[in-house]
Design an enzyme around this catalytic site. Structure first.
Site, mmCIF file in Angstrom:
data_model
loop_
_atom_site.group_PDB
_atom_site.id
_atom_site.type_symbol
_atom_site.label_atom_id
_atom_site.label_comp_id
_atom_site.label_asym_id
_atom_site.label_seq_id
_atom_site.Cartn_x
_atom_site.Cartn_y
_atom_site.Cartn_z
ATOM 1 N N CYS A 48 -16.878 -62.267 28.412
ATOM 2 C CA CYS A 48 -16.726 -60.878 27.178
ATOM 3 C C CYS A 48 -17.191 -62.104 25.932
ATOM 4 C CB CYS A 48 -15.895 -60.373 27.239
ATOM 5 S SG CYS A 48 -15.347 -59.423 25.828
ATOM 6 N N CYS A 87 -14.670 -60.905 22.613
ATOM 7 C CA CYS A 87 -13.297 -60.730 23.398
ATOM 8 C C CYS A 87 -12.616 -62.334 22.766
ATOM 9 C CB CYS A 87 -12.930 -60.083 25.020
ATOM 10 S SG CYS A 87 -14.022 -58.900 25.122
ATOM 11 N N ASP A 88 -13.450 -63.473 23.632
ATOM 12 C CA ASP A 88 -13.700 -64.450 23.730
ATOM 13 C C ASP A 88 -13.729 -65.725 22.753
ATOM 14 O OD1 ASP A 88 -10.896 -63.650 26.008
ATOM 15 O OD2 ASP A 88 -12.472 -64.346 27.247
HETATM 16 P P1 FAD Z 1 -9.569 -50.451 32.350
HETATM 17 O O1 FAD Z 1 -9.081 -51.636 31.091
HETATM 18 O O2 FAD Z 1 -11.063 -51.033 33.284
HETATM 19 O O3 FAD Z 1 -8.527 -50.469 33.178
HETATM 20 C C1 FAD Z 1 -8.997 -49.594 34.356
HETATM 21 C C2 FAD Z 1 -7.959 -49.181 35.308
HETATM 22 O O4 FAD Z 1 -8.229 -48.086 36.469
HETATM 23 C C3 FAD Z 1 -8.041 -50.651 36.588
HETATM 24 O O5 FAD Z 1 -6.205 -51.273 36.679
HETATM 25 C C4 FAD Z 1 -8.680 -50.074 37.550
HETATM 26 O O6 FAD Z 1 -7.541 -50.985 38.953
HETATM 27 C C5 FAD Z 1 -7.571 -48.712 37.993
HETATM 28 N N1 FAD Z 1 -8.997 -48.245 39.062
HETATM 29 C C6 FAD Z 1 -9.914 -48.301 38.948
HETATM 30 N N2 FAD Z 1 -10.342 -47.205 40.026
HETATM 31 C C7 FAD Z 1 -9.165 -46.194 40.565
HETATM 32 C C8 FAD Z 1 -8.736 -45.406 41.134
HETATM 33 N N3 FAD Z 1 -9.612 -44.857 42.074
HETATM 34 N N4 FAD Z 1 -7.779 -45.230 41.095
HETATM 35 C C9 FAD Z 1 -6.566 -45.515 40.456
HETATM 36 N N5 FAD Z 1 -6.466 -46.166 39.602
HETATM 37 C C10 FAD Z 1 -8.035 -46.898 39.957
HETATM 38 N N6 FAD Z 1 -11.047 -56.213 25.181
HETATM 39 C C11 FAD Z 1 -11.184 -56.056 23.762
HETATM 40 O O7 FAD Z 1 -10.717 -54.643 22.907
HETATM 41 N N7 FAD Z 1 -10.429 -57.151 23.358
HETATM 42 C C12 FAD Z 1 -10.452 -58.269 23.915
HETATM 43 O O8 FAD Z 1 -9.895 -59.585 23.490
HETATM 44 C C13 FAD Z 1 -10.767 -58.506 25.463
HETATM 45 N N8 FAD Z 1 -10.860 -59.170 26.426
HETATM 46 C C14 FAD Z 1 -11.286 -58.986 27.336
HETATM 47 C C15 FAD Z 1 -11.384 -60.255 28.088
HETATM 48 C C16 FAD Z 1 -11.811 -60.243 29.425
HETATM 49 C C17 FAD Z 1 -11.428 -60.688 30.306
HETATM 50 C C18 FAD Z 1 -12.696 -58.805 29.309
HETATM 51 C C19 FAD Z 1 -12.092 -58.644 31.445
HETATM 52 C C20 FAD Z 1 -12.705 -57.427 29.338
HETATM 53 C C21 FAD Z 1 -12.352 -57.732 28.098
HETATM 54 N N9 FAD Z 1 -11.889 -57.135 26.893
HETATM 55 C C22 FAD Z 1 -11.311 -56.764 25.735
HETATM 56 C C23 FAD Z 1 -12.273 -55.932 27.749
HETATM 57 C C24 FAD Z 1 -11.506 -54.614 28.080
HETATM 58 O O9 FAD Z 1 -10.844 -55.313 28.249
HETATM 59 C C25 FAD Z 1 -12.369 -53.141 28.189
HETATM 60 O O10 FAD Z 1 -13.026 -52.779 27.337
HETATM 61 C C26 FAD Z 1 -10.829 -51.753 28.106
HETATM 62 O O11 FAD Z 1 -9.529 -52.516 29.595
HETATM 63 C C27 FAD Z 1 -11.618 -51.045 29.391
HETATM 64 O O12 FAD Z 1 -10.379 -49.838 29.569
HETATM 65 P P2 FAD Z 1 -9.488 -49.020 29.969
HETATM 66 O O13 FAD Z 1 -9.506 -47.829 29.562
HETATM 67 O O14 FAD Z 1 -11.265 -48.275 30.370
HETATM 68 O O15 FAD Z 1 -10.232 -49.324 31.943
#
Ligand code: FAD
Ligand code: NAP
Length: 320
Positions: free
Chosen positions: A142, A145-146
């Site tokens: 990303c 992000c980084d």
């Molecule tokens: P996610 O964070 O993807 O979490 C989904 C969760 O649901 C997970 O814990 C998963 O285990 C759980 N899950 C999945 N399937 C199931 C199921 N069947 N039952 C129960 N639980 C389940 N964004 C920024 O804004 N700033 C940053 O600096 C940034 N840095 C990042 C760095 C990295 C390395 C990465 C990979 C991403 C980064 N992002 C950053 C992006 C950000 O993390 C994502 O956009 C955000 O976390 C997405 O949120 P979400 O709520 O969609 O779900």
């Protein structure tokens, strides 16, 4: 039989924002945070990174896992029940909806009047030799992000991928790196014409075609080079780079919902534009699981808020 008014599946910023709104509205949400679901710990993708500098309200920045711990506390403060189990099967064909966790697939289902899906997505990686060692120590998936962290400033960087995301990431990185190499495995890019033109015209960018990554190399602490191979000639060499960014696509965590909801050709849940409404009334989607474009913590939180408000409205009309 367990019956929930509203069940939230997921534990990232989208899930917890939805939970905070629904709990404050006294909807008693039940949140299944997963147990290493999709290979990611409860708390979601931010638990896999270090410092978050672009989430408003934290001018000094904070660790991704701290941010998620705070969100979870805020959800629980208003009465959200968090269950550390993964939802492994769903049936949205009749009401109330039915859900099963990985430990009770043969047992009575949990029933629920509404569901918010916020299971996220995960960036595809190549798992090259050396990648685990230098992940987040020079290797990332990303750039937004980084990309701004000091280890990449004025240093040569590489992006692997030839799609629109790779072009966007590479263009973004030219603001920080001394030079950015784009490694494209074929002799052409998949990216749209406009994006290709932009990368072609950027003097800080060099596109290397027919080339794949072989090995991440470093000084023990940080990445310093990428072993690469020309797939046409077979020639191998080391490319001196201090950053490697994967832009080879994402996998949305939607396997469980296959055949239950409309998804696009890559598996992302389809929502009606500008809403969190899915193809099944009473099932809402928020966060990366329905967003292949922005994929940020703040946009996930924003759509989590939308899902909660739309869910509250749906439940009030259902009068349950
Ligand atoms: P996610 O964070 O993807 O979490 C989904 C969760 O649901 C997970 O814990 C998963 O285990 C759980 N899950 C999945 N399937 C199931 C199921 N069947 N039952 C129960 N639980 C389940 N964004 C920024 O804004 N700033 C940053 O600096 C940034 N840095 C990042 C760095 C990295 C390395 C990465 C990979 C991403 C980064 N992002 C950053 C992006 C950000 O993390 C994502 O956009 C955000 O976390 C997405 O949120 P979400 O709520 O969609 O779900
Ligand atoms: P994508 O279009 O699927 O492109 C993925 C790229 O990664 C392709 O070049 C692919 O190469 C390469 N790749 C895949 N696996 C690889 C591997 N193992 N080794 C090396 N390279 C590999 O994904 P995306 O770029 O994330 O885009 C997803 C969707 O979002 C697209 O519809 C895109 O148009 C859209 N999008 C649009 C914008 C915009 O308009 N601004 C920005 C970002 C994304 P091959 O071509 O050889 O398969």
């Amino acid at each position: 039989m367990v019956h929930n008014k509203v069940t939230i599946i997921g534990s990232g910023p989208a899930a917890h924002t939805a939970a905070i709104y629904l709990a404050r509205a006294e909807m008693k949400p039940i949140l299944y945070e997963g147990m290493m679901a999709n290979g990611i710990a409860p708390g979601g993708q931010l638990t896999t990174t270090t410092e978050i500098e672009n989430f408003p309200g934290f001018p000094e920045g904070l660790m991704g896992s701290d941010l998620m711990e705070r969100m979870k506390k805020q959800s629980e403060r208003f009465g959200t029940e968090v269950i550390t189990e993964t939802i492994s099967k769903v049936d949205f064909s009749s009401r109330p909806f039915k859900l099963w966790t990985e430990f009770n697939e043969d047992a009575e289902p949990i029933t629920t009047d509404a569901v918010i899906i916020s299971t996220g997505a995960s960036a595809k990686r190549l798992h090259l030799p050396g990648e685990e060692k230098y992940w987040q120590q020079g290797i990332s998936a990303c750039a937004v992000c980084d990309g701004a962290v000091p280890i990449f400033r004025n240093k040569p960087l590489a992006v692997i991928g030839g799609g629109d995301s790779a072009c966007e990431e590479a263009l973004f990185l030219t603001k920080y790196g001394s030079k950015v190499f784009m490694l494209v495995r074929k002799d052409h890019m998949r990216a749209s014409t406009i994006m290709r033109k932009r990368v072609d015209h950027n003097t800080k960018l060099e596109i290397i075609y027919n080339t794949v990554g072989l090995e991440a190399k470093g000084d023990g602490k940080f990445l310093t080079a990428l072993g690469i191979k020309n797939v046409k000639t077979g020639e191998t060499k080391d490319l001196a780079v201090n950053g490697l960014f994967y832009a080879i696509g994402h996998n949305p965590a939607t396997e469980v919902f296959k055949d239950q909801l409309d998804t696009d050709e890559t598996g992302y849940i389809k929502t009606q534009p500008g809403t969190s409404l899915t193809s099944v009334p009473g099932v809402f989607a928020a966060g990366d699981v329905q967003d292949k474009k922005y994929r940020q913590a703040i946009t996930s939180a924003g759509t989590g808020c939308m899902a909660a408000l739309e869910c509250e409205h749906y439940l009030s009309e259902l009068d349950v």
